[in-house]
Design an enzyme around this catalytic site. Structure first.
Site, mmCIF file in Angstrom:
data_model
loop_
_atom_site.group_PDB
_atom_site.id
_atom_site.type_symbol
_atom_site.label_atom_id
_atom_site.label_comp_id
_atom_site.label_asym_id
_atom_site.label_seq_id
_atom_site.Cartn_x
_atom_site.Cartn_y
_atom_site.Cartn_z
ATOM 1 N N CYS A 1 0.850 -1.183 0.000
ATOM 2 C CA CYS A 1 0.000 0.000 0.000
ATOM 3 C C CYS A 1 0.892 1.241 0.000
ATOM 4 O O CYS A 1 1.704 1.410 -0.892
ATOM 5 C CB CYS A 1 -0.945 -0.063 1.203
ATOM 6 N N ASP B 1 -8.272 -1.640 -8.084
ATOM 7 C CA ASP B 1 -7.576 -0.762 -7.142
ATOM 8 C C ASP B 1 -7.629 0.681 -7.640
ATOM 9 O O ASP B 1 -6.870 1.079 -8.524
ATOM 10 C CB ASP B 1 -6.133 -1.217 -6.977
ATOM 11 N N HIS C 1 -7.165 -4.028 -3.651
ATOM 12 C CA HIS C 1 -6.163 -3.303 -2.868
ATOM 13 C C HIS C 1 -6.087 -3.920 -1.466
ATOM 14 O O HIS C 1 -7.102 -4.025 -0.778
ATOM 15 C CB HIS C 1 -6.545 -1.830 -2.764
#
Length: 248
Positions: A129, A184, A216
Site C-alpha cells: 500500500c 484498485d 487493494h
C-alpha cells in the site's frame, strides 16, 4: 524477534526486528508497512521472510505520532470498520512529507548496516500500500544501498504530482518488482502505464504485473481484502527477487 528503537533525525522510531536462527550475518530486508501500521500481521509477514534467511526490519512509519499501534485496530478489518479508521489514519499520512520519510529511510538503512546480524552489502525492500511508494522512493534516493525493491498493491506510485516517486526512476540501480491489483482505485491503469514507461525509459531492470481479481490490500490477512492465491503469488515473486539479488 524483538522490538527495537531507531534514532532518526526527527526522534525515535520503534520497529520490529526479526531474523533466522543462527548467528549470521544474513542479508537484510526493510519491510514498509501499509497504512494500518505496524501490527501482529506485519510481524507474521516479517517472520516468514526471516525464515527464508533474511534479517527483517519493520519500522513504525507513524512514530512521530506515538509508538505502535498508533491507531487501535480490530483483530479483523472489515469494510464497515474502514471509514472510522481512515478518519484517524489520513491525518497521519498527510503529515508525512517525502523529505521526512527519506530522512527516516536513511536511519533505517544505517541501523541495518550497523547491525552485527546483517551481512555487508545492499538491502532488499518490500512495501505494501503506502509502503510500495516508500520502497520505490527509497530505491531512488539511496541507490547504492538498495539491491532490490518490491511493491504490492501500491498507491499513487506514478501521479502527475511533482514529487511522485516514479520520477526518481533515472536514479534507481536496484531490480524492481511491482504487483498491482486490478481492482484498485489507488493505482489506476494510467498510473500503471506511467510507472512502466518511466522504469523502461530509465533502463531499470524491472517487472510489473497486474494480479487479476485481486483488490487493494490482497496480501493483508487481517483485512477483508485478503486474497490467499494472490498473497501466495506475492510470496513466490518476492522470494525469487531476493534470492537473485541479495548476498546469501
Amino acid at each position: 524477534m524483538t522490538s527495537v528503537d531507531i534514532t532518526t533525525r526527527d526522534g525515535t522510531a520503534d520497529a520490529y526486528l526479526t531474523g533466522p536462527a543462527g548467528s549470521g550475518p544474513f542479508p537484510a530486508v526493510l519491510l514498509y508497512m501499509d497504512a494500518f501500521g505496524l501490527r501482529p500481521h506485519l510481524r507474521t509477514m516479517a517472520d516468514r521472510l526471516a525464515s527464508a534467511g533474511y534479517v527483517v526490519l519493520v519500522p513504525n512509519v507513524f512514530y512521530r505520532a506515538g509508538r505502535a499501534p498508533v491507531v487501535e485496530l480490530p483483530d479483523y478489518i472489515d469494510p464497515a470498520a474502514r471509514p472510522e479508521l481512515f478518519e484517524r489514519i489520513m491525518p497521519l499520512l498527510r503529515s508525512l512529507t517525502p523529505e521526512a520519510l527519506m530522512r527516516d529511510a536513511e536511519a533505517y538503512l544505517r541501523f541495518l548496516a550497523d547491525s552485527p546480524l546483517v551481512a555487508d552489502g545492499p538491502v532488499g525492500i518490500t512495501g505494501y500500500c503506502m509502503g510500495a511508494g516508500l520502497a520505490l522512493r527509497t530505491a531512488g534516493t539511496f541507490p547504492d544501498r538498495v539491491a532490490a525493491a518490491a511493491g504490492f498493491h501500491g498507491a499513487n506510485l506514478a501521479t502527475e504530482a511533482g514529487d511522485s516517486p516514479h520520477l526518481l526512476a533515472d536514479r534507481i540501480t536496484a531490480e524492481l518488482y511491482f504487483a498491482h491489483a486490478d481492482q484498485d482505485a489507488a493505482m489506476p491503469p494510467e498510473q500503471i502505464e506511467r510507472l512502466e514507461k518511466a522504469l523502461a525509459e530509465a533502463g531499470v531492470k524491472h517487472r510489473c504485473e497486474v494480479y487479476a481479481g485481486a483488490r487493494h490490500g490482497y496480501t493483508q490477512a487481517d483485512t477483508a481484502a485478503y486474497d490467499a492465491e494472490a498473497a501466495e503469488r506475492h510470496w513466490d515473486a518476492l522470494l525469487d527477487l531476493f534470492s537473485r539479488t541479495l548476498t546469501p
